[in-house]
Motif scaffolding. Sequence first.
Motif, short mmCIF file in Angstrom:
data_model
loop_
_atom_site.label_atom_id
_atom_site.label_comp_id
_atom_site.label_asym_id
_atom_site.label_seq_id
_atom_site.Cartn_x
_atom_site.Cartn_y
_atom_site.Cartn_z
N GLY A 54 0.79 -1.22 0.00
CA GLY A 54 0.00 0.00 0.00
C GLY A 54 0.83 1.27 0.00
N LEU A 55 2.15 1.15 0.08
CA LEU A 55 3.01 2.33 0.08
C LEU A 55 3.71 2.48 -1.27
CD1 LEU A 55 4.58 1.88 3.64
CD2 LEU A 55 2.69 3.37 2.97
N ARG A 56 4.57 1.54 -1.61
CA ARG A 56 5.24 1.56 -2.90
C ARG A 56 4.51 0.68 -3.92
NH1 ARG A 56 10.69 2.80 -2.62
NH2 ARG A 56 10.53 2.89 -4.89
N PHE A 57 3.74 -0.27 -3.43
CA PHE A 57 3.08 -1.23 -4.32
C PHE A 57 1.96 -1.93 -3.58
CE2 PHE A 57 6.70 -3.19 -2.20
CZ PHE A 57 6.12 -4.28 -1.59
N THR A 86 1.23 -20.00 -3.54
CA THR A 86 0.70 -18.69 -3.92
C THR A 86 1.73 -17.89 -4.68
OG1 THR A 86 -0.72 -18.63 -1.95
CG2 THR A 86 -0.29 -16.54 -3.04
N MET A 87 1.31 -17.31 -5.81
CA MET A 87 2.16 -16.38 -6.54
C MET A 87 1.69 -14.97 -6.24
SD MET A 87 3.13 -16.17 -10.62
CE MET A 87 4.29 -17.55 -10.49
N ARG A 88 2.64 -14.06 -6.09
CA ARG A 88 2.35 -12.67 -5.76
C ARG A 88 2.86 -11.76 -6.86
NH1 ARG A 88 3.95 -13.99 0.44
NH2 ARG A 88 1.84 -14.54 1.13
N LEU A 89 1.95 -10.99 -7.43
CA LEU A 89 2.25 -10.08 -8.53
C LEU A 89 2.22 -8.66 -7.99
CD1 LEU A 89 -0.29 -11.66 -11.04
CD2 LEU A 89 2.06 -12.40 -10.64
N LEU A 90 3.32 -7.95 -8.10
CA LEU A 90 3.35 -6.57 -7.62
C LEU A 90 2.67 -5.66 -8.63
CD1 LEU A 90 5.34 -7.84 -5.63
CD2 LEU A 90 6.72 -5.76 -5.80
N VAL A 91 1.79 -4.80 -8.13
CA VAL A 91 1.06 -3.84 -8.95
C VAL A 91 1.14 -2.47 -8.29
CG1 VAL A 91 -0.51 -5.55 -9.94
CG2 VAL A 91 -1.11 -4.45 -7.78
N ALA A 92 0.69 -1.45 -8.97
CA ALA A 92 0.79 -0.10 -8.44
C ALA A 92 -0.01 0.05 -7.15
CB ALA A 92 0.31 0.90 -9.48
N ALA A 93 0.51 0.87 -6.24
CA ALA A 93 -0.21 1.16 -5.00
C ALA A 93 -1.59 1.73 -5.33
CB ALA A 93 0.59 2.15 -4.15
N GLY A 94 -2.60 1.26 -4.63
CA GLY A 94 -3.98 1.68 -4.89
C GLY A 94 -4.75 0.71 -5.76
N SER A 95 -4.06 -0.22 -6.40
CA SER A 95 -4.73 -1.17 -7.31
C SER A 95 -5.67 -2.10 -6.56
CB SER A 95 -3.69 -1.99 -8.08
OG SER A 95 -2.88 -1.17 -8.88
N ASP A 97 -7.74 -1.47 -4.30
CA ASP A 97 -9.07 -0.88 -4.18
C ASP A 97 -9.87 -0.98 -5.48
OD1 ASP A 97 -8.52 -0.15 -1.57
OD2 ASP A 97 -7.79 1.85 -2.12
N GLU A 98 -9.17 -1.09 -6.60
CA GLU A 98 -9.83 -1.15 -7.90
C GLU A 98 -10.27 -2.56 -8.28
OE1 GLU A 98 -10.59 1.47 -9.39
OE2 GLU A 98 -9.21 3.04 -8.77
N LEU A 115 -8.45 -15.12 -6.36
CA LEU A 115 -7.71 -13.92 -6.71
C LEU A 115 -7.91 -12.90 -5.60
CD1 LEU A 115 -6.11 -12.15 -8.72
CD2 LEU A 115 -8.26 -11.68 -9.90
N VAL A 116 -6.83 -12.56 -4.91
CA VAL A 116 -6.90 -11.71 -3.72
C VAL A 116 -5.96 -10.53 -3.88
CG1 VAL A 116 -6.55 -11.61 -1.21
CG2 VAL A 116 -7.44 -13.70 -2.27
N ALA A 117 -6.40 -9.36 -3.48
CA ALA A 117 -5.56 -8.17 -3.51
C ALA A 117 -5.16 -7.78 -2.09
CB ALA A 117 -6.30 -7.01 -4.18
N VAL A 118 -3.91 -7.40 -1.93
CA VAL A 118 -3.39 -6.94 -0.64
C VAL A 118 -2.93 -5.50 -0.84
CG1 VAL A 118 -1.78 -7.39 1.24
CG2 VAL A 118 -2.60 -9.29 -0.18
#
Length: 221
Positions: A54-57, A86-95, A97-98, A115-118
């Motif tokens: 939630g800060l950088r990603f 579990t595989m973790r894909l880094l995405v832009a911070a704020g993603s 919520d979308e 499919l889970v977002a952190v």
Amino acid sequence: MAVAPGMVTTSGTTVPAPRQPLADTGRDPLRQWYEDELDWATAAGPDGALLRTGLRFDVLEVPADAGFAMLRRLDPRSPVAVCGETMRLLVAAGSADELPGLLDWLEWGALPLDLVAVGAGGLIDAPTPPGWSGSQEAAVWVRPPEPGCEVEPVLPALTTLTAVSTWSVVGGGGGAPDLVRLVDTAATHCHRARLRRGAAAPATTSTKRPMRPSRQPLAFS
């Protein structure tokens, strides 16, 4: 003859004094690597170092079998890690919520997906850096971030609603924001993985994907 500070005289020859060992700072080496090399926020966990999301990603978590199946369709610059199943894909911070709105818009919202977002306030296990040794159960990088480089420019992001609407009109052309493509690809492979895993068991409910109506402009922000 006066001897400069930090020098000693041996047999008439002046040489530097032996260096004292560095003091033990007490810092976790894994946390220190992430903080110093990548400038990522970390936290201490009961089983080791953690990364703050939630800060950088943000992070999208998918089953490892679905993740490896879709790996070739991902931007090779985007960091990807795996921890157990579990595989973790880094995405832009704020993603994070979308994600619910995107899944609904892409007609995946009615189906069960692993499919889970952190996002903000979340924590994930810190993967072992490249070249380091770690336990077999430890999280590891499949595609590691590059030390000393900003991670944000290479992370899938939802830029503008206009770009998303443009993508819907042209049917998934080159103008698609990376996050839209990523979520649709991840949902597709998560669904396929669920079908494969459940193929040997009697079906209790229909897993057939409903037909998609024509996409409408997004109604979320």
